[in-house]
Write a protein that holds these residues in place. Sequence first.
Motif, mmCIF file in Angstrom:
data_model
loop_
_atom_site.group_PDB
_atom_site.id
_atom_site.type_symbol
_atom_site.label_atom_id
_atom_site.label_comp_id
_atom_site.label_asym_id
_atom_site.label_seq_id
_atom_site.Cartn_x
_atom_site.Cartn_y
_atom_site.Cartn_z
ATOM 1 N N GLY A 154 0.806 -1.219 0.000
ATOM 2 C CA GLY A 154 0.000 0.000 0.000
ATOM 3 C C GLY A 154 0.840 1.269 0.000
ATOM 4 O O GLY A 154 0.510 2.245 -0.684
ATOM 5 N N SER A 155 1.942 1.264 0.749
ATOM 6 C CA SER A 155 2.741 2.491 0.885
ATOM 7 C C SER A 155 3.347 2.922 -0.446
ATOM 8 O O SER A 155 3.285 4.092 -0.809
ATOM 9 C CB SER A 155 3.876 2.282 1.891
ATOM 10 N N PHE A 182 0.506 3.513 7.221
ATOM 11 C CA PHE A 182 0.628 2.515 6.155
ATOM 12 C C PHE A 182 2.042 1.926 6.101
ATOM 13 O O PHE A 182 2.205 0.737 5.822
ATOM 14 C CB PHE A 182 0.334 3.116 4.772
ATOM 15 N N GLU A 184 5.922 0.668 6.953
ATOM 16 C CA GLU A 184 6.597 -0.112 7.991
ATOM 17 C C GLU A 184 7.395 0.828 8.880
ATOM 18 O O GLU A 184 7.727 1.951 8.461
ATOM 19 C CB GLU A 184 7.567 -1.100 7.329
ATOM 20 N N ASP A 190 9.293 -0.986 2.652
ATOM 21 C CA ASP A 190 8.266 -0.735 1.634
ATOM 22 C C ASP A 190 8.916 -0.261 0.341
ATOM 23 O O ASP A 190 8.737 -0.854 -0.725
ATOM 24 C CB ASP A 190 7.299 0.368 2.110
HETATM 25 N N1 HSE Z 1 3.634 -1.380 4.966
HETATM 26 C C1 HSE Z 1 2.640 -2.247 4.445
HETATM 27 C C2 HSE Z 1 2.104 -1.656 3.154
HETATM 28 C C3 HSE Z 1 1.536 -2.422 5.442
HETATM 29 O O1 HSE Z 1 2.323 -0.473 2.931
HETATM 30 O O2 HSE Z 1 1.504 -2.393 2.373
HETATM 31 C C4 HSE Z 1 0.546 -3.471 5.072
HETATM 32 O O3 HSE Z 1 1.127 -4.735 4.962
#
Ligand code: HSE
Length: 424
Positions: A154-155, A182, A184, A190
């Motif tokens: 997602g990030s 969102f 880590e 990410d």
């Molecule tokens: N850091 C991860 C992302 C969180 O951005 O997808 C969800 O797994």
Amino acid sequence: METHKKLVLGIFGFGVVGEGLYKVLNQTPSLNASIKKVGIKNSSKKRNAPTELFTANKEILLNDPEINVIVELIDDADAAFEIVKTAFLNGKSVVSANKKMIAEHLPELLELQQQTGTSFLYEAACCASIPVIRNLEEYYDNDLLHSINAVVNGSTNYILTKMFEEKLSFKNALIQAQQLGFAESNPALDVEGYDALNKWTFLLTHAYGILPKKGEISFTGIQSITSEDALQAAKKDCVIKLVAYAKKLNNGKVAAFVLPQFVKKEDQLAFIKNEYNGVVIESSFADKQFFYGKGAGSLPTASAVLSDISALRYGYKYEYKKLYHHQPNELTNDFYVKTYIGFTDWSHIRKDDFESIEEWHSNEQINYLVGIIHFKKLQESDWWKKNNVSLILTADPIIESLDIVKLKKRSLVLAGFSGGHGLS
Ligand code: HSE
């Protein structure tokens, strides 16, 4: 576990997802699940829940015979593995959202599940709110699954959307992704593709029965992608996405990687914006199916954890059907990909690696090429991960037949393309 048995939860972690789960559980009384204790690292921190719920002593949760489910939602993958291992050995079911821990310890986790017969569910660990693991487990037969293309982080998707649609800087887009919960705690996971790789590692087990070894899946993130690359994408009617890709080739083996890719604007993956994730599955007879939903964030992730907890009421377990009951598939790196390469200095490109170079632009403003490269060559080299080189696969990047590649190469040479640009 018996049908509709009361679930007594011991939760590890009260961060973005842990607190989200606490809220979601409070709004779902019908689940018949109660939280007995929450294990945390720092007991002096102020939290939005009664103080007596928390303990910094993990043994209190792991050795409590009344707690029958451990929900593991901490950041540290090694500490998480120790918790999960002890929970299994103490006969407790486990729900986890820890993609790094699962990717790094999958063979041991499989063994522990077989040894102890306990349930281990982790739907939240890939694509958060999208029920992709259970669908791959239950719905898609091995032979019928042609390909899976997905946005699983997602990030990075949030950053790409904000950078190229709202003209935010990379830095500001990342700060927003962090503030919204969102990213880590180490956002390099990410940005550089590690998080997507981790998710893809175990998704390949559920999709194809493959247990990838460390280093076997090529990957990178979005760290080198520039606005110039986005401009070239737009000229080709594409957007750039970090795509987790798996496709069964004509030789029956599976090509899999996590790499940036040009995605045609009309493709389902192009529709995925911000922190959303999406998975396009192609299978025989059904053709294409598209799963879409929030891939990061407190409540969407907690909703998947909740669904796993709920599934434990009727004793649900992953059977790893593709691994144990079918002939597992094998990975291959024997294929070609067509790729765009953005660069600042031509000397950073190992040109001999290419079978052919179809486009090459190098001047003050624009520096890129589009070429065909054998995937094994890509896998064995790392020039494309250094010196701000941006490798972005073209839409529909896989070329299986060597004959077609050779034919193209010959026609380029005959046309004087390669010699004329000083490439040979
Ligand atoms: N850091 C991860 C992302 C969180 O951005 O997808 C969800 O797994």
